[in-house]
Design an enzyme around this catalytic site. Structure first.
Site, mmCIF file in Angstrom:
data_model
loop_
_atom_site.group_PDB
_atom_site.id
_atom_site.type_symbol
_atom_site.label_atom_id
_atom_site.label_comp_id
_atom_site.label_asym_id
_atom_site.label_seq_id
_atom_site.Cartn_x
_atom_site.Cartn_y
_atom_site.Cartn_z
ATOM 1 N N ARG A 86 -10.381 -11.394 1.237
ATOM 2 C CA ARG A 86 -11.256 -12.403 0.620
ATOM 3 C C ARG A 86 -10.635 -13.790 0.707
ATOM 4 N NH1 ARG A 86 -11.440 -9.445 -5.107
ATOM 5 N NH2 ARG A 86 -11.156 -7.680 -3.711
ATOM 6 N N LYS A 107 0.839 -1.196 0.000
ATOM 7 C CA LYS A 107 0.000 0.000 0.000
ATOM 8 C C LYS A 107 0.874 1.246 0.000
ATOM 9 C CE LYS A 107 -3.970 -1.765 2.633
ATOM 10 N NZ LYS A 107 -4.966 -1.553 1.581
HETATM 11 N N1 BES Z 1 -8.309 -3.611 4.133
HETATM 12 C C1 BES Z 1 -8.396 -3.169 2.790
HETATM 13 C C2 BES Z 1 -9.691 -2.385 2.506
HETATM 14 C C3 BES Z 1 -9.832 -1.098 3.263
HETATM 15 C C4 BES Z 1 -9.433 0.098 2.691
HETATM 16 C C5 BES Z 1 -10.412 -1.070 4.517
HETATM 17 C C6 BES Z 1 -9.579 1.280 3.397
HETATM 18 C C7 BES Z 1 -10.573 0.125 5.219
HETATM 19 C C8 BES Z 1 -10.145 1.295 4.658
HETATM 20 C C9 BES Z 1 -8.376 -4.370 1.837
HETATM 21 O O1 BES Z 1 -7.593 -5.438 2.265
HETATM 22 C C10 BES Z 1 -7.785 -3.900 0.546
HETATM 23 O O2 BES Z 1 -6.636 -3.583 0.540
HETATM 24 N N2 BES Z 1 -8.619 -3.851 -0.489
HETATM 25 C C11 BES Z 1 -8.210 -3.444 -1.779
HETATM 26 C C12 BES Z 1 -8.565 -4.558 -2.743
HETATM 27 C C13 BES Z 1 -7.913 -4.427 -4.092
HETATM 28 C C14 BES Z 1 -6.434 -4.600 -3.977
HETATM 29 C C15 BES Z 1 -8.519 -5.479 -5.012
HETATM 30 C C16 BES Z 1 -8.943 -2.166 -2.130
HETATM 31 O O3 BES Z 1 -10.115 -2.031 -1.781
HETATM 32 O O4 BES Z 1 -8.331 -1.300 -2.742
HETATM 33 MN MN MN Z 2 -5.570 -5.317 1.718
#
Ligand code: BES
Ligand code: MN
Ligand code: ZN
Length: 475
Positions: A318, A244
């Site tokens: 997921r 990230k």
């Molecule tokens: N934990 C994150 C989602 C999230 C983002 C929760 C902001 C709370 C605040 C999740 O694991 C994630 O990183 N999701 C990605 C998925 C993508 C890589 C397919 C997303 O939503 O960008």
């Molecule tokens: Mn994630």
């Protein structure tokens, strides 16, 4: 915080909710203060004996949400005092209890890691709720207080930082549930290996703090299969190899809010001795990066048997949930499953963080469950909005080399629906609802109505769902 229902109080400051047209305690002072009772209005007047905080309740009549809001505002405005009273005299028992709930939820704060007083100087320690019938109010409070305590337990977990609340740290906190009568079983990494939860193991594989699966059981008294709560418990989400951006990554210690909500709901059920059997399964892992990381392009074989081609290690939730859901369906045979997960940033974009996204299969029983979940959320102020999964989804998740692909490559930006479609593959015929609570699990700023930080979203919803749908043995 100590809260009691009493007829009289020595507190020098009193919050008084008043509707438009109601006569305030010191009418002439209220007039001078410009108080009309308008919804949300807050006026202070000082009498010879005490300070009064007049809370405008609007035109009346009021539901529980308004009373909760009033209790919250009272605490928000008076939290620098040690002892306050809230006036619920000539109100119903339900109203008094809702005022108390709002006050407790707004009064939550997490001070465990401070070594000196917090800068807001919040020190509220005791609330007296004035009522004409303290006995009835105290009795009615018990069940509501159970849900409030569950929510605050969940908030405490979400507030704790990732270096303290590791998967093992989380598991240790569950001892609180055992005290309340919930049985707690932890499947450690070696057991996960033996059982074949390889997707969960892959997600947690790069951390020195190994993943585990927590299984919480509340037996209840009704002879029926349990309802299962399944929670995403990523105690820190770096994104893994698909790392990230640095900005905001610190917030990802809250990526276990779904698991925290499931645990909090179990505490609520136990504290109020719910007759309905329930289980919670928490997939706990740290999504780190290192020499043993799983990688984009890898293929994992899940617990359920489906092989998954990884496209983004930041879509770890997921994977962890796929194993937890399939394991729960196969081993605990629940009559229904509800999973809670901070799964996608996309659901925040769609619903603004003020509601959770609800996803369900098209089957009839799933639709009924979805409706009950939505009704429960609306009743407790934890609203959800149903979003479609869609028919094109199975094709979009086809892989060139494995059974499925983890994420669709088709949309320009990652979405919440493909995540739900992925989970759907792992629940079989069990009635199931998925709540994507990203955004709803935390508040970025304090308001009169809401405390800053973790919300405990989902605890009161699950508690209400059980009460209204699963506690009648003759249903
Ligand atoms: N934990 C994150 C989602 C999230 C983002 C929760 C902001 C709370 C605040 C999740 O694991 C994630 O990183 N999701 C990605 C998925 C993508 C890589 C397919 C997303 O939503 O960008
Ligand atoms: Mn994630
Ligand atoms: Zn995540």
């Amino acid at each position: 915080m100590k809260l009691r229902f009493v007829r009289r109080s020595t507190a020098g400051v009193r919050a008084v909710p008043l509707a438009v047209g109601a006569v305030p305690p010191k009418p002439e002072l209220a007039v001078v203060a410009g108080f009309t009772g308008r919804r949300g209005q807050v006026s202070e007047v000082v009498t010879r004996k005490r300070r009064l905080l007049l809370l405008g309740m609007g035109e009346a009549p009021h539901g529980n949400a308004d009373w909760e809001a009033a209790g919250a505002v009272a605490v928000a405005r008076l939290q620098t005092l040690e002892h306050i009273a809230i006036d619920a005299r000539e109100r119903t028992v339900d109203a008094a209890v809702a005022l108390a709930a709002g006050a407790c939820l707004r009064g939550w704060r997490f001070d465990r890691l401070r070594t000196r007083p917090d800068p807001d100087r919040a020190r509220l320690a005791a609330i007296d709720v004035l009522t004409d019938d303290p006995v009835a109010a105290t009795a009615a409070w018990a069940a509501v207080h159970a849900a409030v305590r569950g929510a605050l337990f969940a908030r405490d977990l979400v507030a704790e930082p990732g270096n303290i609340l590791t998967p093992q740290g989380f598991a240790a906190r569950l001892a609180r549930l055992e005290t309340a009568g919930v049985s707690v079983e932890i499947l450690d990494a070696a057991q996960l290996q033996r059982e074949g939860l390889r997707a969960l193991l892959a997600v947690g594989g790069a951390s020195v703090n190994p993943p585990c699966l927590a299984v919480l059981r509340w037996r209840g008294t009704i002879d029926a299969p349990p309802v299962a709560f399944v929670g995403k418990g990523i105690t820190f989400d770096t994104g893994g190899v698909s790392i990230k951006p640095a900005a905001g990554m610190w917030q990802m210690h809250g990526d276990m809010a779904g698991a925290a909500a499931c645990a909090g709901a179990m505490l609520a059920l136990a504290l109020r001795r719910s007759p309905a059997p329930a289980v919670a399964v928490l997939a706990l892992a740290e999504n780190m990066l290192g020499a043993s990381s799983y990688r984009p392009g890898d293929v994992l074989r899940t617990y359920e048997g489906t092989t998954v081609e990884i496209t983004d290690t930041d879509a770890e939730g997921r994977l962890a949930l796929a194993d937890a859901l399939a394991w729960t369906a196969a081993n605990l045979r629940p009559q229904a499953m509800v999973d809670l997960a901070t799964l996608t940033g996309a659901v925040i974009v769609a619903l603004g963080g003020v509601m959770a996204g609800l996803f369900a299969k098209d089957a009839a029983l799933d639709g009924v469950l979805a409706a009950h979940v939505a009704a429960a959320g609306a009743a407790v102020g934890e609203p959800v909005w149903r979003l479609p999964i869609g028919d094109s989804m199975p094709d979009a998740l086809l892989s060139d080399i494995a059974d499925v692909r983890q994420c669709s490559l088709a949309p320009q930006v990652p979405d919440a629906m493909h995540a739900a479609a992925f989970l759907r593959r792992f629940v079989g015929d069990t009635p199931w609802v998925h709540l994507d609570i990203a955004g709803a699990e935390i508040r970025e700023e304090a308001t009169d109505r809401h405390a800053l930080g973790p919300t405990g979203f989902g605890v009161r919803l699950l508690d209400r769902l059980m009460a209204q749908r699963f506690e009648d043995p003759h249903r």
